[in-house]
Scaffold this motif. Structure first.
Motif, short mmCIF file in Angstrom:
data_model
loop_
_atom_site.label_atom_id
_atom_site.label_comp_id
_atom_site.label_asym_id
_atom_site.label_seq_id
_atom_site.Cartn_x
_atom_site.Cartn_y
_atom_site.Cartn_z
N VAL A 1 -13.10 -72.82 -4.60
CA VAL A 1 -14.16 -73.37 -3.75
C VAL A 1 -14.63 -74.71 -4.29
CG1 VAL A 1 -16.47 -73.00 -2.85
CG2 VAL A 1 -14.90 -71.08 -3.06
N GLY A 2 -14.90 -74.77 -5.58
CA GLY A 2 -15.45 -76.00 -6.16
C GLY A 2 -14.52 -77.18 -6.03
N ILE A 3 -13.23 -76.94 -6.26
CA ILE A 3 -12.30 -78.06 -6.23
C ILE A 3 -12.08 -78.56 -4.81
CG2 ILE A 3 -10.08 -76.85 -5.98
CD1 ILE A 3 -9.00 -78.64 -8.15
N LEU A 4 -12.22 -77.68 -3.82
CA LEU A 4 -12.15 -78.12 -2.43
C LEU A 4 -13.33 -79.04 -2.11
CD1 LEU A 4 -11.00 -74.92 -0.51
CD2 LEU A 4 -9.95 -77.17 -0.32
N PHE A 5 -14.49 -78.71 -2.66
CA PHE A 5 -15.69 -79.50 -2.39
C PHE A 5 -15.61 -80.87 -3.07
CE2 PHE A 5 -20.02 -80.96 -2.89
CZ PHE A 5 -20.65 -80.57 -1.70
N MET B 1 -18.10 -75.94 4.79
CA MET B 1 -17.65 -75.31 6.03
C MET B 1 -18.44 -75.84 7.23
SD MET B 1 -16.61 -71.33 5.67
CE MET B 1 -16.18 -71.35 7.41
N ASN B 2 -19.73 -76.04 7.02
CA ASN B 2 -20.58 -76.61 8.06
C ASN B 2 -20.05 -77.99 8.47
OD1 ASN B 2 -24.23 -76.85 8.43
ND2 ASN B 2 -22.60 -77.53 9.76
N ALA B 3 -19.68 -78.79 7.46
CA ALA B 3 -19.14 -80.12 7.74
C ALA B 3 -17.81 -80.02 8.49
CB ALA B 3 -18.95 -80.89 6.44
N GLY B 4 -16.98 -79.04 8.12
CA GLY B 4 -15.70 -78.86 8.78
C GLY B 4 -15.86 -78.44 10.23
N VAL C 1 -23.08 -68.75 8.50
CA VAL C 1 -21.78 -68.75 7.83
C VAL C 1 -21.82 -67.86 6.59
CG1 VAL C 1 -20.13 -70.18 6.56
CG2 VAL C 1 -21.10 -71.00 8.71
N ILE C 2 -22.87 -67.96 5.78
CA ILE C 2 -22.93 -67.16 4.56
C ILE C 2 -23.03 -65.68 4.89
CG2 ILE C 2 -25.45 -67.19 4.19
CD1 ILE C 2 -22.73 -67.44 1.51
N THR C 3 -23.69 -65.34 5.98
CA THR C 3 -23.77 -63.94 6.40
C THR C 3 -22.39 -63.39 6.75
OG1 THR C 3 -26.00 -64.28 7.29
CG2 THR C 3 -24.81 -62.34 8.05
N VAL C 4 -21.62 -64.16 7.51
CA VAL C 4 -20.27 -63.73 7.90
C VAL C 4 -19.36 -63.63 6.67
CG1 VAL C 4 -18.21 -64.36 9.22
CG2 VAL C 4 -20.49 -64.68 10.21
N ILE C 5 -19.42 -64.64 5.82
CA ILE C 5 -18.56 -64.66 4.63
C ILE C 5 -18.84 -63.47 3.73
CG2 ILE C 5 -18.10 -65.91 2.48
CD1 ILE C 5 -16.71 -67.13 4.86
N MET C 6 -20.12 -63.21 3.46
CA MET C 6 -20.46 -62.13 2.54
C MET C 6 -20.14 -60.76 3.15
SD MET C 6 -21.23 -63.59 -0.17
CE MET C 6 -21.47 -62.01 -1.00
N LEU D 1 -9.11 -72.27 4.76
CA LEU D 1 -8.91 -72.21 3.31
C LEU D 1 -10.24 -72.09 2.57
CD1 LEU D 1 -6.61 -72.32 1.24
CD2 LEU D 1 -6.93 -74.80 1.12
N ILE D 2 -11.23 -72.87 3.00
CA ILE D 2 -12.56 -72.77 2.38
C ILE D 2 -13.12 -71.37 2.56
CG2 ILE D 2 -14.94 -73.60 2.49
CD1 ILE D 2 -13.73 -76.30 3.48
N ALA D 3 -12.97 -70.83 3.76
CA ALA D 3 -13.50 -69.49 4.04
C ALA D 3 -12.82 -68.44 3.17
CB ALA D 3 -13.31 -69.16 5.52
N THR D 4 -11.49 -68.52 3.04
CA THR D 4 -10.78 -67.51 2.25
C THR D 4 -11.10 -67.66 0.76
OG1 THR D 4 -8.84 -68.96 2.25
CG2 THR D 4 -8.90 -67.20 3.88
#
Length: 542
Positions: free
Chosen positions: A107-111, A218-221, A238-243, A419-422
């Motif tokens: 996650v961090g390196i994608l950001f 993800m919001n930006a994407g 988004v955080i609700t869905v991800i978690m 990819l960010i989501a996964t």
């Protein structure tokens, strides 16, 4: 397991550690929810007070860990195995690398793969003028530094110590076990409870920080793809869905859910990298990656000990202190996860794998993404610097847009959102599992109910930190959470050194062990046969 309850609501968990941790996190949640501005102001003030101290303290600690890991992987104990002397690795090399990279820095390196080179390209203490070709090379070098060997030395150290005491000493897989050589049975009581609470505290805020960054990106994407405006409410959704997905995944265990998802992440990442290499400025990307990687290696020692002592520009606190704090806060989580999948490997295999392979992957990843952004700023249409200055989270998608790929660019952006989501799901479910492993006294299969509970807690804490002020609040929170655990790391160093005194030189399977003799002595011609010796005799000092 340490102090596991046998009945009641906390069955399978350590009641003292669990209750104290829940209280600490609950206070943070309530304070952040109802006094959001005060939380942001308080964290910023605390960071301002501590930064001058952390600018050299974190530097020394991380520098020592890097040198220490190199010694462990190449020195006298390099053949000690994380398990029995003849135990084989549990996972294949590919599965092992994909899991530790996905949980470690995905996650961090994608950001930051685009955002950090672009920000450093504009200004850093090591250049006279920004926005130049030389500034681009230095920006890449600094990004490699914050994502390379030094950071992975932190992860690899915590992981190695946990795996060593768990698989070789047969102790529960939790932080307190690493202090057993120093404190003996006292690690089973209040002292051990305090150590585990500090580990969970750092882990919770480290994961929440990373989830917050990923959700912002993800919001930006989604904005780049569908024109959705950035908002806190969208980020909360988004955080609700991800978690929810992560909590469901973690119930299935490491070998099923986490392993399969990590491998899927890895293949999708490779596809995106290949696409960039083929459709981007290929020659420039290869050249800037090779040149900046060499620049990074050439300047590694100087950067490792850099404390910004002669400048008062805030760069060290904003970048190096933040990243070392982030790696330290994440180290109980990633360290335990890597330990769980590294059974059976020798110190040498472990250090070479965890220290070098992710660093090499990181260099390629940042070289291609960051290099693409820098190329378009130097020789193309530009616009990425302006986008990053407006919102750091848009850096990755602004780069894809600048490539002018039309429909193909939209497809790549969609792949990056997936990819960010996964990666978020992988980090969240691995983190949930690790938190519960510590709270259960080292049980690798903690109760399912508590995995679900802590999945919800991580989601709530991430939401509170996002509402409290976004990136700056996330950075301050992770730096504060890392400081107390850094003391535990120093105790872990002492505990490992004391434990290694019990190890022999540990010859690998297949190595011949015989008594030393003069190389010119031909025993066969002398009429004498070599006398076989045991491994113990062969490794005694002479």
């Amino acid at each position: 397991m340490y102090g596991q309850a046998q009945r009641g609501l906390l069955k399978g968990m350590n009641p003292r550690v669990t209750v104290v941790t829940i209280l600490v996190v609950a206070v943070a949640l309530i304070y952040g929810a109802f006094f959001t501005e005060r939380l942001a102001t308080g964290l910023a003030a605390a960071r301002g007070v501590l930064d001058p101290f952390l600018e050299w303290y974190y530097v020394l600690l991380v520098a020592f860990l890097l040198l220490f890991m190199v010694w462990l992987g190449t020195g006298r104990y390099k053949n000690v195995r994380l398990g029995g002397d003849f135990e084989q690795p549990e996972f294949t090399f590919f599965s092992w690398v994909s899991m530790l990279f996905a949980a470690g820095t995905g996650v961090g390196i994608l950001f930051w793969a685009v955002a950090q080179p672009i920000l450093q390209f504009q200004h850093n203490p090591f250049i006279v003028e920004g926005m130049t070709p030389d500034a681009a090379r230095v920006a890449m070098r600094l990004t490699y530094f914050h994502w390379g060997l030094n950071g992975w030395a932190i992860f690899s150290f915590v992981a190695l110590v946990l795996a060593y005491f768990s698989y070789r000493w047969k102790l529960p897989l939790t932080i307190r076990s690493c202090l057993q050589p120093l404190f003996g049975k006292r690690v089973e009581g209040g002292l051990g409870d305090a150590v585990d609470v500090l580990a969970v505290f750092g882990t919770v805020f480290g994961i929440a920080t990373t989830l917050g960054l990923g959700v912002q990106q993800m919001n930006a994407g989604l904005g780049a793809l569908f024109g959705v405006e950035s908002s806190v409410w969208l980020q909360l959704t988004v955080i609700t869905v991800i978690m929810s997905i992560a909590t469901f995944s973690v119930v299935s265990g490491v070998k099923k859910g986490v392993r399969l998802l990590s491998e899927a992440n890895f293949w999708l990442s490779i596809a995106v990298v290949v696409f960039l290499l083929l459709f981007g400025p290929t020659q420039y990307l290869i050249a800037i990656t090779v040149e900046s990687a060499g620049d990074y290696l050439q300047n590694l020692l100087g950067m490792t000990f850099h404390t910004n002592a002669t400048r008062d520009d805030g760069w060290q606190a904003e970048w190096t202190v933040f990243f070392w704090g982030w790696w330290l806060a994440w180290s109980p989580f990633v360290g335990m996860f890597i330990a769980r999948v590294s059974r059976g490997r020798t110190f040498r295999e472990f250090v070479m794998g965890v220290l070098l392979v992710p660093t090499l992957i990181t260099v390629v990843w940042i070289g291609l993404f960051g290099g693409t952004a820098l190329y378009h700023e130097l020789f193309g249409v530009g616009g990425i610097v302006a986008a990053v200055d407006r919102d750091v989270a848009t850096a990755l998608f602004a780069t894809i847009e600048a490539m002018g790929l039309g429909v193909a660019g939209k497809v790549v952006s969609l792949a990056l959102v997936v990819l960010i989501a996964t990666y978020l799901i992988t980090s969240a479910n691995a983190g949930t599992l690790v938190i519960n492993t510590i709270l259960s006294g080292g049980d690798p299969e903690p109760p399912t109910l508590h995995r679900i509970l802590w999945g919800a807690v991580l989601g709530l804490l991430t939401a509170v930190l996002l509402m409290a002020g976004g990136l700056e609040t996330l950075q301050a929170a992770v730096i504060m959470a890392a400081l107390p655990f850094s003391v535990v790391i120093m105790l872990m160093i002492a505990g490992l050194l004391k434990a290694l005194h019990r190890e022999r030189y540990a010859a690998r399977t297949g190595e011949r062990a015989e008594a030393p003799r003069e190389p010119w002595a031909d025993l066969a011609d002398a009429g004498a046969a070599p006398v076989p010796v045991s491994d113990d005799e062969a490794h005694k000092p002479h």
